[in-house]
Design an enzyme around this catalytic site. Structure first.
Site, short mmCIF file in Angstrom:
data_model
loop_
_atom_site.label_atom_id
_atom_site.label_comp_id
_atom_site.label_asym_id
_atom_site.label_seq_id
_atom_site.Cartn_x
_atom_site.Cartn_y
_atom_site.Cartn_z
N CYS A 85 36.82 47.89 40.68
CA CYS A 85 37.88 48.38 41.25
C CYS A 85 37.61 49.12 42.54
CB CYS A 85 38.28 49.61 40.20
SG CYS A 85 39.77 50.52 40.68
N CYS B 7 37.99 53.18 41.62
CA CYS B 7 37.00 54.03 40.94
C CYS B 7 35.74 53.41 40.76
CB CYS B 7 37.72 54.35 39.84
SG CYS B 7 37.91 53.19 38.62
N CYS C 247 42.60 47.57 36.36
CA CYS C 247 41.48 48.43 36.34
C CYS C 247 41.73 49.06 34.90
CB CYS C 247 40.93 49.44 37.39
SG CYS C 247 39.83 50.45 36.79
N CYS D 172 40.80 53.46 35.64
CA CYS D 172 41.98 54.14 36.26
C CYS D 172 43.13 53.84 36.60
CB CYS D 172 41.30 54.51 37.55
SG CYS D 172 41.57 53.10 38.82
N ASP E 283 22.92 36.08 59.97
CA ASP E 283 22.32 36.22 58.38
C ASP E 283 22.95 35.00 57.85
OD1 ASP E 283 21.70 36.44 55.58
OD2 ASP E 283 22.38 38.60 55.82
#
EC number: 6.3.5.13
Length: 412
Positions: A201, A204, A217, A220, A338
């Protein structure tokens, strides 16, 4: 409503002239379109130039990790139903490239601008957009891009209090988190096939629950908003519940999602979905992407895939074996240096296809394919790879600079 461009200041006129001259020199030297160096020169002479060039335009900004060039093109085609459009159609999406594009749009009504996700807040401050389209956020250019959660937070801060209508993908939790700070949001159910960057999430840090096409979520309460626009099969569902057929020559589910978002943007400017979607049919390729070119007796389809989410979408476009596939990967400045992202791509989906591997980092890719248990051969050039394939259709998938290299070789 946008109107005719007000006269530029003497400093701005000088900056535009100098930028165009620098771009011309760059083109004459064979160094590309010159849009970036031209924009850099112009902005060095007048740092406020972008704001002046955009002042008379109704601006749409389009940002995402994947799909922004195509969506920008689709929106531009739709808005041409109402007036002239200036756009950075070739994808130069940082302030310098955007400045160069707008310098040629004095007679336009709309500015449809693709923006690199890292520059969205800065460009929005300069051009005061009427609409902002947000498609997705996922990992990309790991050596220099901010982590996706940090990018979402930057978007969230930049969108707080914006006067623009934000058209955002309700299926991407990171996009929803970013867009939720804006006062006026139109939610679009555009889908999200790649979910590995949104398992936690953004509000949170809790684990995201994903029942069917929903997400929330459990800790929360942050959850998927109710969309007013949706992609449903081959149709766009508008806020009134009407279904409009998607008329595209571009392939794949991802482009249907792009068209759905584009229809929602066009509607914000008074273009009806039917008109917008019909106009999108004229787009057959975008900066060479999806083009099919004849080379050495084969038909080579050019496909761009720059990161794991993009490769996943691209694999869905490829027919079942035995169609041969050429894979090309570079790691130059524009790609990000990368290449560890290769290990996030499920190359086992190519099993059964004859595969040729080329590009600066062909050995990195070869190791990844070896671990995936996929048969392949390493070639030294695009010409060698094409010659190694039987006559007929070839799917060529490349990341950014490798894609440009491939276009130069096959003559497109």
């Amino acid at each position: 409503m946008a109107g005719n461009q007000e006269p530029l200041s003497p400093r701005a006129r000088l900056a535009v002239t100098a930028g165009k001259a620098a771009a011309a020199v760059s083109r004459a030297a064979g160094r590309g379109s010159g849009s970036v160096i031209g924009g850099r020169v112009a902005l060095r002479l007048d740092p406020d130039l972008l704001a002046q060039l955009a002042h008379h335009l109704d601006v749409v900004l389009v940002s995402a990790t994947n799909g922004k060039t195509t969506t920008t093109r689709l929106i531009a085609e739709a808005l041409r139903a109402n007036g002239g459009v200036v756009s950075n159609a070739l994808g130069a999406n940082m302030p310098a490239g955007i400045t160069s594009a707008l310098a040629g749009g004095s007679d336009a009504r709309y500015g449809v601008i693709e923006v690199d996700e890292k520059y969205l807040d800065a460009v929005a401050r300069d051009v005061t957009p009427k609409a902002i389209a947000l498609l997705n956020l996922s990992r990309d250019q790991l050596d220099r891009a901010a982590e996706t959660r940090m990018l979402a937070e930057r978007w969230r801060e930049g969108l707080s209090g914006t006067k623009a209508v934000v058209i955002a993908n309700a299926d991407d939790p990171l996009v929803v988190w970013a867009a939720s700070s804006a006062p006026n949001v139109v939610w679009v159910a555009a889908g999200q096939e790649w979910k590995d960057d949104a398992w936690s999430c953004p509000a949170c840090g809790g684990v995201m629950q994903r029942p069917d096409d929903d997400w929330f979520c459990g800790e929360c309460g942050f959850r998927r908003p109710t969309p007013s626009w949706a992609l449903s099969g081959d149709e766009v569902l508008d806020p009134h519940g009407s279904a409009w057929p998607i008329k595209l020559q571009l392939p794949g589910r991802a482009n249907k999602a792009n068209a759905t978002t584009s229809a929602a943007v066009a509607a914000a400017f008074g273009v009806a979905p039917q008109v917008a979607l019909e106009r999108m049919h004229s787009v057959t390729a975008v900066a060479g992407r999806y083009d099919v070119v004849n080379y050495r007796g084969r038909e080579v389809r050019l496909l761009l895939a720059k990161n794991p989410a993009g490769w996943l979408e691209t694999f869905s476009l490829i027919d079942a074996p035995p169609a041969p596939v050429i894979l090309s990967v570079n790691a130059r400045g524009a790609d990000g240096t990368d290449t560890s992202w290769l290990w996030d791509v499920d190359y086992s989906r190519l099993a059964g296809h004859p595969i040729c591997v080329i590009g600066d980092r062909k050995l990195d890719l070869a190791v990844r394919l070896e671990v995936a248990g996929v048969d392949f051969q390493v070639c030294e050039s695009a010409a060698e790879a094409v010659s190694a394939c039987p006559p007929g259709r070839i799917e060529a998938i490349a990341n950014y600079t490798a894609f440009q290299d491939l276009r130069r070789v096959v003559g497109n």
